[in-house]
Structure formats: structure tokens, C-alpha cells
Design a protein around this motif. Structure first.
Motif, mmCIF file in Angstrom:
data_model
loop_
_atom_site.group_PDB
_atom_site.id
_atom_site.type_symbol
_atom_site.label_atom_id
_atom_site.label_comp_id
_atom_site.label_asym_id
_atom_site.label_seq_id
_atom_site.Cartn_x
_atom_site.Cartn_y
_atom_site.Cartn_z
ATOM 1 N N UNK A 88 8.359 -8.153 -8.317
ATOM 2 C CA UNK A 88 8.796 -8.888 -7.561
ATOM 3 C C UNK A 88 8.353 -7.331 -6.127
ATOM 4 N N UNK A 89 8.743 -7.922 -5.094
ATOM 5 C CA UNK A 89 8.988 -6.689 -3.665
ATOM 6 C C UNK A 89 10.143 -7.068 -3.273
ATOM 7 N N UNK A 90 10.941 -5.739 -3.529
ATOM 8 C CA UNK A 90 12.682 -6.203 -3.100
ATOM 9 C C UNK A 90 12.611 -4.996 -1.663
ATOM 10 N N UNK A 91 11.690 -3.970 -1.676
ATOM 11 C CA UNK A 91 12.004 -3.303 -0.181
ATOM 12 C C UNK A 91 10.511 -3.235 -0.400
ATOM 13 N N UNK A 92 9.800 -2.569 0.716
ATOM 14 C CA UNK A 92 9.155 -2.236 1.608
ATOM 15 C C UNK A 92 10.089 0.117 2.370
ATOM 16 N N UNK A 93 9.449 0.721 1.692
ATOM 17 C CA UNK A 93 9.835 1.853 2.038
ATOM 18 C C UNK A 93 8.819 2.357 3.178
ATOM 19 N N UNK A 94 7.367 2.387 2.202
ATOM 20 C CA UNK A 94 5.995 2.837 3.854
ATOM 21 C C UNK A 94 5.075 2.446 3.738
ATOM 22 N N UNK A 95 4.117 2.203 4.844
ATOM 23 C CA UNK A 95 2.964 1.669 4.341
ATOM 24 C C UNK A 95 1.644 2.511 5.236
ATOM 25 N N UNK A 96 1.438 2.716 4.781
ATOM 26 C CA UNK A 96 0.351 3.694 5.607
ATOM 27 C C UNK A 96 -1.963 3.088 5.426
ATOM 28 N N UNK A 97 -2.194 4.111 6.083
ATOM 29 C CA UNK A 97 -3.667 3.433 6.109
ATOM 30 C C UNK A 97 -4.081 3.311 4.608
ATOM 31 N N UNK A 98 -3.906 4.679 3.879
ATOM 32 C CA UNK A 98 -4.673 4.916 2.354
ATOM 33 C C UNK A 98 -3.060 4.853 1.071
ATOM 34 N N UNK A 99 -2.706 4.366 1.935
ATOM 35 C CA UNK A 99 -1.528 4.695 1.014
ATOM 36 C C UNK A 99 -0.023 3.507 1.289
ATOM 37 N N UNK A 100 0.357 3.092 0.190
ATOM 38 C CA UNK A 100 1.352 2.449 0.189
ATOM 39 C C UNK A 100 2.742 2.834 -0.995
ATOM 40 N N UNK A 101 4.350 2.435 -0.284
ATOM 41 C CA UNK A 101 5.064 2.406 -1.072
ATOM 42 C C UNK A 101 6.667 1.772 -1.477
ATOM 43 N N UNK A 102 6.477 1.128 -2.100
ATOM 44 C CA UNK A 102 8.032 0.226 -2.318
ATOM 45 C C UNK A 102 8.749 0.164 -3.400
ATOM 46 N N UNK A 103 9.744 -0.209 -3.375
ATOM 47 C CA UNK A 103 11.260 -0.520 -4.174
ATOM 48 C C UNK A 103 10.588 -1.932 -4.862
#
Length: 819
Positions: A88-103
């Protein structure tokens, strides 16, 4: 015991640090803990417990807590395995055009058909255009990885930073690895969190200019990602980075505004405090519970409660109580930079500031009182800032004196703007204009101060012993440690030891003739630091051939600065591949370089031309070395150029690897050969011309199967070889066949992908090899391999005892003579 939590939290902290570096059996520690606890209980029943027994209990508890935290991961046992994870997505760290990071929070894991319920966070990177929202449940396939620690001394430790956030594993997947996504229903508290974040973003974007809005969002929400790197750099240069971190300043303003407002409208005092406490803890949840905010919240909570109950409030004891509680909750916070800076700054603010005010008799001048508070914090943080950032802002005190009050006013107005933005638009618009005006003044002042030359002093990272010595001397000078209370005989003994240590250190520096050869871990590339008695040199600078990650900015320059190297006497560039010289232009912009040595010219090669152009711009001479040239590095160290040969250099069709600058170093009777990326032609030339054996070899071309021929190894006959290579690199270096060639010849291999930075220390006839990455040592190992040090300490204690006894006898004799 006055201020008991000072001692209790210090013992707990020492136990955690001890457990981090020394492996201790958890079961044994539990047995010891309960034994000591039982003894303490018996002593409490029979007679008063000794403080030392209690502190020992807390020390052992610190070891146990750290061991439990280290082994608490459910996911680590699946590392390096392909698994299916439901999360389950807890936190959105970054969202870019071809890459995204989550906790994300893993709730189920499937490995080889076996399902298991889990509850643990993962840092997830998704390559592609897939986008997830908070609360989404999804299933993905991926390989779990344990994060790497820093592989070079004193650099940023990514693994430790994630551990402070309770993250033990990471994974990178492509968007095609996601099997399904179910839009999730967020809890009420989560909805409140993200509604607040949206409100802050929308309000500041609507009423402030873009730059001012970014700053206010970063400060209110505790996320520097809203700011560009240029502005963050300016804040750091001027010693203002603490403004960007949510801390006691922010919590104090919130508490003052809320309690004052509720009191003004007639709310009962107890209800006022309950609402205020609820507000600051809700705010801490919204911004992710950073350590500085938890510390501030604990202290303000106890302050408000003590006022309600009419109890005395001791800010020092409360500060250490906060440390105690936080370390119980998460022992790894002890290693968080934010945790350390927050507590040290607060301690010196509340302890040193009043003493300086008394000594300087400032009267009612608020300006001078603010100046003293800023100086107190700067004095306290100096060694920590030096250790982590290698910078001291010369204009920091002046910048803080002007900027902090101005910013505090903006922060107050920003909080009012959030309250009035939807209720009274004209008032909100007016507040926005005032904030814009004040922040424009602030940014103007920062821009002006940033243009001053030498606004920051570069300093090396002190050793842990150096940091401890600084604080001991500081504590003596401000009266925390009172020498007058220490027995005079002990004082004399301490002075004797200090003089003895100064003499020994001075003598060792004078007679030291050793040199260090450090194979820096720059991933898939080469960078070798040579530290001689005559200067510091680099062979190659490394560089990332893939992506935008800067080896020079993130690894090489920070490492050099932490070692106190702010000038290089020379840089040897073996050839113009990115993994050997891409970082050189960045170094030329940021560190003084006396000379650059090259083995050949290559017109048309972009990296070569960039280096030549940048060197001309910086006035750095570029010297073309010819085969047979000898360079003297110090009285005992020379380098002879053994390649490339002229016939290969003149042949434009030769691969650049075979044109690598090959250097033979001689130190006393030891030979070290640096080979760059030579392959068949370069190695054949060495076999023909080299007439000496080598003791230490830098393995050619990272252990590629096109290098390290049997003829070369038989001719060189090295005892020890070093491979500079990246982990899990796409080239398959070092090749298994090559590794076997070395093993068949009983050559000891040291690899940077396994050991991190490797330091080869040559001291006349002796040598010592110290890799940075080592297995965690246990107590038996310490006793076995450091018994001489332990014996030395025991010897010191015995000598100390007899010295003190001698002083007592001498003192009695002197009194007898006087009588």
C-alpha cells in the motif's frame, strides 16, 4: 541524582553506539540485563541503589534495543530474491516523467509459492510512466535489495539513513512489473494529512510569488524538494540551513499563537493546552515525524503540562528525557544528522546562552541577547558541522542575526495566511503582499551576502576523538566539568599525560616516512589517491558512464575534503574514458590542482577537449608524459612512466585502452604498478620492456577478460592485486576466468565492489592493507587483535595509580619539610 535523564539517556546512547560497531550476543545481553536488574531491585529493597548499577543497566539496554531493531526486519530474509509483494502506498517521494519514487508498506509477500503476511516499509523506484496515489494497493514483482552503506570513509550512509526511517530494503522495478492496482480508501487521519498539504500548496501558490511560495512550502511541510539546489546552496553557505528544517522555532511559534489565541477568546486553560498539544502532534504526523519535531513536541508538551500542574520545569532534564524516549522508540535515530543537530543546538541554546549573558552583562538589549544565542549554537555545532559538511560560514552569525527574526515574522504571517485564505480573501491578499515584501528583502540580503568572497571556510572532518576533545575542553571552559572539584593529584596526572601525548604525536609526525595509496570506491571506474610526504596525487578521477549521477560531486570531492585535501599536487589521467576522467572538469572547478599529467593527446575526443579547455581556463598546466620519464613525489617515492609506447600513440587506430598511462611507483624496495585499462597490446609492451617484479598491482581494465594475460602475470609476479570495479556492473567485471588466473598464482585479490575503499599503507619495509568495509567485530575479536592496545590502556591505568600515589607521598614530604 540531579537531572537524572542526562545520565540515563547518555548511558542508553553509549550502549546503542557500542552495539552498532561491536557485535554482541542478544541472549547474553538479556541475561546480563536481568541479572543487573535483579541486583538493583535487591539493593533498592536493602539499601540505596548505586548510580553506577543503574547506568550499567541502561548501557546493556541500549545494546539490546539496537540488536532487536537490527534483526526486526521481516523482508531482509528475502533479499536478492525475486518475490511478489502486495503493498500500500504510504508516501510519494517524487514523480518525474519516466521515474517515480515511493515509500510503500508491504502487507504480503510471495516467494516460491509461499505467502506470508508482513508489515514493513519498502523504498520503491518505478521506471516508466506508472503513477500511484496515497492508499493505493498494488501487486508487483521485483528483487528486494539491502541498501548499501557508504563504501568510502565519512561519506553519506544511505543504508543508515533509511534505517532511521525504518526501511530495511529497497527495490527498483519497471512499470510492467506491476500486476494490478486497486484504488485505496484512505483513513480519516490520512485524508486530513493530504488535505492539509494540498491546502498549504494551494494557498502559498495563490498568494505568493513562485520563489517565495516554494520557500514557505518547504519550511511549513519540511520538504526541501520544493526549493531548487541553488537556493538551498545559498542557505547552507550562510549557515541558514536550519531555517529549512522544521524545528523548535516552528513548534514554538505554533504553540505561542494557539495558546495566545485560545486564551484571548476565553477558552479554559486546560482545554487550551489539550487542543494545542493535539495540534502540534497532528502537525508532526502530517510532516512525517522528523526527529527535530518529535524532540520539540516532547519538550513543549512537558512544558505545557508542568504549567498546568504547577510543577518546576528543567529544560536540560527535559531535553535528555526527549532523547531517552526517542532512542527507546528508534535506536537508529542516534545516527540521524537531524537528531544530532537538533539536540546539540538546543542543549547549547538553553545551557550556554544564559551563562554567556551573565558573563557579558548585556542588560535589556534584545539584539545582543539574540547575538549571544546565535553564538552559543554556533559554538556547540562547530565540530558536527565540520564532520558532516566540511564548511564553516564566516558570515553565518551576521546572516542569522538579520535573517532569523525576519523569517520568524514571515512564518507567523504564513500561519495566519493559512487561516484566513478561505475566510477573508482581502485580508489574506494583504498578508500575502507583506510576506512577499519581507521574503524579497530576505532573498535580496542572501543574494548580496552570497556574492562576498570567502564567505565560508573549508575544513576537514575531525576524528571522533577530535570531536570528543573539543567538547571536553568546551565543557571545562563553560563549567560543566569543574576541574576545581577534581583532586589535584589527578589533575597533575592528566597534565603529565597530555604533555606525554603531545610529545609522542610530535615525534611520530617528525619521523613518519609512510605513504598511503587509496583505491577509492567510485563504482565502475578508477580513482586512486596517493598521499606522500611531499604532496597528494590522484590517478584518474572516476566518472559515471551511465546517467547523471556525478561521481565528482557526490563521492570524490566530498571524500577529499573530509580528508582535509583542498589542493592536489597532480592528477594523472590514464586515458579518456568516462569512468576514468569524467569527474576531472568538476574537480578543476572546485579544488586547487597544481598540474595535470596525460600520456597522449586525442583531438576529437570530447572528454580530452573538455579537460584541455577547462585547464586553460583555470590556468592549470597540462604535461604530456613520455615513456621513461621519472617523477619524484618525495624523498623516498618515485614514479617511472612505462607506457604507452610511442609507436602505439602514433597509431590512430589503436583502442584508447591500450594507450593508458602506465606508472611504476617505487617506494624504498617496494614496487607498485598502475595499469589503467591496458589490454593485449599494452600488456605485450610491458612484458617486453619491464625488467622488474612488482609487489602490488592495480589489475588492468577492472578485471576484464581481455586483460591480465598469463604472460603479464608471470612476468610481474605480484603478491597482491587490487581491482577497482562497480557492484553488479553490466560488463561482468571482474571476469571469473581472470580472477582464477590470480588465484592460481596465489595472488591476494582486494576488490572495491566487496571492500569499498582500500588503503594500502607503505611504511619503509612494512605494509598494511585496510579495507573500509569489514565484518562487524565481536568482543572476542577486539580482545584477540587489539590486545596490545588493551594492555597499553591497562598499563596507563597502573602508571596513573602510581603517579597519583607518588604525588601524595611527595606532597606529604613537602609539608614535613615546611614544618
Amino acid at each position: 541524582m540531579k537531572r537524572p535523564f542526562v545520565y540515563l539517556s547518555s548511558s542508553l546512547l553509549l550502549g546503542i553506539i557500542f552495539s552498532y560497531y561491536i557485535d554482541m550476543n542478544t541472549l547474553l545481553c538479556l541475561i546480563l540485563f536481568f541479572m543487573v536488574l535483579l541486583i538493583n531491585i535487591i539493593k533498592i529493597i536493602k539499601y540505596k541503589i548505586r548510580s553506577l548499577d543503574l547506568l550499567l543497566s541502561l548501557f546493556i539496554l541500549g545494546i539490546i534495543l539496537n540488536n532487536f531493531k537490527t534483526t526486526s526486519s521481516q523482508l531482509l530474509e528475502y533479499k536478492d530474491n525475486l518475490v511478489e509483494v502486495t503493498a500500500v502506498v504510504d508516501e510519494i517521494l517524487s514523480i518525474e516523467e519516466d521515474e517515480s519514487k515511493y515509500v510503500v508498506k508491504a502487507i504480503n509477500i510471495n516467494h516460491n509459492g509461499a505467502n506470508r503476511k508482513v508489515s514493513e516499509k519498502i523504498q520503491l523506484k518505478i521506471l516508466g510512466r506508472a503513477s500511484l496515489s496515497i492508499g493505493d494497493e498494488f501487486l508487483f514483482r521485483g528483487i528486494l535489495r539491502e541498501p548499501l552503506p557508504n563504501t568510502n570513509p565519512k561519506l553519506y550512509n544511505h543504508k543508515l539513513n533509511l534505517l532511521t526511517e525504518g526501511i530495511f530494503v529497497t527495490t527498483t522495478i519497471r512499470d510492467s512489473s506491476i500486476q494490478y492496482i486497486i484504488e485505496g480508501d484512505c483513513s480519516n487521519i490520512t485524508i486530513i494529512k493530504y488535505k492539509f498539504i494540498e491546502r498549504v500548496e494551494r494557498t502559498f501558490d495563490s498568494y505568493l510569488t513562485e520563489r517565495n511560495s516554494s520557500l514557505m512550502k518547504a519550511v511549513i511541510l519540511g520538504k526541501n524538494a520544493y526549493l531548487d539546489e541553488e537556493n538551498i546552496g545559498k542557505f547552507r553557505q550562510l549557515g541558514l540551513a536550519h531555517i529549512l528544517a522544521v524545528s523548535g522555532l516552528h513548534i514554538g511559534l505554533i504553540v505561542s499563537i494557539l495558546t495566545g489565541l485560545f486564551a484571548y477568546i476565553g477558552i479554559n486553560k486546560n482545554i487550551n493546552i489539550i487542543i494545542t498539544l493535539g495540534a502540534i502532534w497532528l502537525y508532526a504526523y502530517i510532516i512525517g515525524y522528523p526527529p527535530s519535531v518529535i524532540r520539540a513536541n516532547i519538550m513543549f508538551s512537558l512544558l505545557l503540562i508542568s504549567k498546568t500542574w504547577g510543577e518546576a520545569y528543567d529544560s536540560i532534564n527535559t531535553l535528555f528525557f526527549a532523547i531517552f524516549i526517542m532512542l527507546i522508540l528508534n535506536p537508529y535515530w542516534a545516527f540521524s544528522i537531524g537528531f544530532q543537530l537538533s539536540f546539540i543546538a538546543t542543549f547549547f541554546l538553553v545551557f550556554l546562552t544564559p551563562r554567556l549573558k551573565e558573563n557579558f552583562n548585556l542588560g535589556n538589549s534584545q539584539w545582543l541577547k539574540s547575538l549571544i544565542a546565535i553564538i552559543s549554537v554556533q559554538i556547540g555545532l562547530l565540530p558536527i558541522q565540520a564532520y558532516y559538511f566540511n564548511r564553516f560560514s564566516i558570515l553565518g552569525i551576521m546572516a542569522n542575526l538579520f535573517i532569523v527574526p525576519l523569517f520568524s515574522l514571515c512564518l507567523i504571517l504564513g500561519l495566519f495566511l493559512l487561516c484566513f485564505s478561505n475566510l477573508l480573501v482581502p485580508i489574506a491578499y494583504s498578508i500575502g503582499l507583506v510576506i512577499d515584501f519581507l521574503l524579497d528583502i530576505q532573498f535580496f540580503a542572501i543574494d548580496i551576502l552570497s556574492y562576498f568572497p570567502y564567505i565560508e571556510l573549508k575544513i576537514l572532518s575531525p576524528s571522533i576523538v577530535g570531536v570528543l576533545c573539543y567538547y571536553i575542553l568546551l565543557f571545562i571552559s563553560i563549567g560543566i566539568i569543574e576541574i576545581s572539584n577534581i583532586d589535584k593529584k589527578i589533575n597533575k596526572t592528566i597534565i603529565f599525560y597530555l604533555l606525554f601525548l603531545i610529545f609522542i604525536n610530535s615525534l611520530s609526525i617528525y619521523i613518519d616516512q609512510s605513504i598511503d595509496i587509496r583505491f577509492i570506491d567510485v563504482g565502475q571506474g578508477d580513482s586512486i589517491l596517493i598521499r606522500t610526504q611531499g604532496g597528494d596525487y590522484l590517478i584518474d578521477t572516476g566518472g559515471n558512464p551511465f546517467g547523471n549521477f556525478s561521481i565528482g560531486e557526490s563521492i570524490l570531492l566530498p571524500y577529499l575534503e573530509k580528508e582535509g585535501i583542498f589542493k592536489l599536487d597532480g592528477i594523472f589521467i590514464t586515458h579518456y574514458d568516462e569512468d576514468h576522467c569524467k569527474s576531472l572538469p568538476y574537480l578543476m572547478d572546485n579544488i586547487k590542482i597544481e598540474k595535470i599529467y596525460i600520456g597522449y593527446k586525442r583531438i576529437g575526443n570530447k572528454l580530452y577537449e573538455d579537460i584541455i579547455n577547462k585547464a586553460a581556463e583555470k590556468g592549470i598546466p597540462v604535461i604530456l608524459l613520455k615513456k621513461g620519464k621519472t617523477l619524484v613525489l618525495d624523498d623516498n617515492t618515485t614514479i617511472v612512466v612505462t607506457g604507452p609506447p610511442e609507436d602505439l600513440v602514433l597509431n590512430s587506430s589503436i583502442d584508447e585502452n591500450d594507450l593508458s598511462l602506465v606508472l611504476l611507483m617505487n617506494y624504498y624496495n617496494k614496487n607498485v604498478l598502475f595499469t589503467g585499462d591496458i589490454e593485449e597490446l599494452g600488456e605485450s609492451h610491458l612484458v617486453e620492456v619491464l625488467d622488474t617484479k612488482v609487489d602490488f598491482l592495480k589489475v588492468p581494465h577492472h578485471g576484464s577478460k581481455t586483460s591480465s594475460s598469463e604472460e603479464l602475470l608471470d612476468k610481474l609476479d605480484p603478491s597482491i592485486a587490487f581491482i577497482s570495479v562497480g557492484r553488479n556492473n553490466v560488463f561482468g567485471h571482474p571476469h571469473e576466468e581472470v580472477v582464477n588466473r590470480y588465484r592460481e598464482r596465489d595472488v591476494q585479490l582486494y576488490r572495491t565492489d566487496e571492500l569499498g575503499l582500500i588503503n594500502l599503507k607503505l611504511n619503509q619495509e612494512k605494509y598494511e592493507i585496510n579495507p573500509f568495509l569489514k565484518e562487524k567485530r565481536n568482543v572476542l575479536y577486539v580482545v584477540k587483535y587489539f590486545y596490545l592496545h588493551l594492555c597499553f590502556i591497562i598499563f596507563y591505568i597502573i602508571i596513573s595509580y602510581f603517579l597519583i600515589k607518588y604525588y601524595k607521598i611527595l606532597e606529604k614530604e613537602m609539608k614535613t619539610i615546611e614544618l
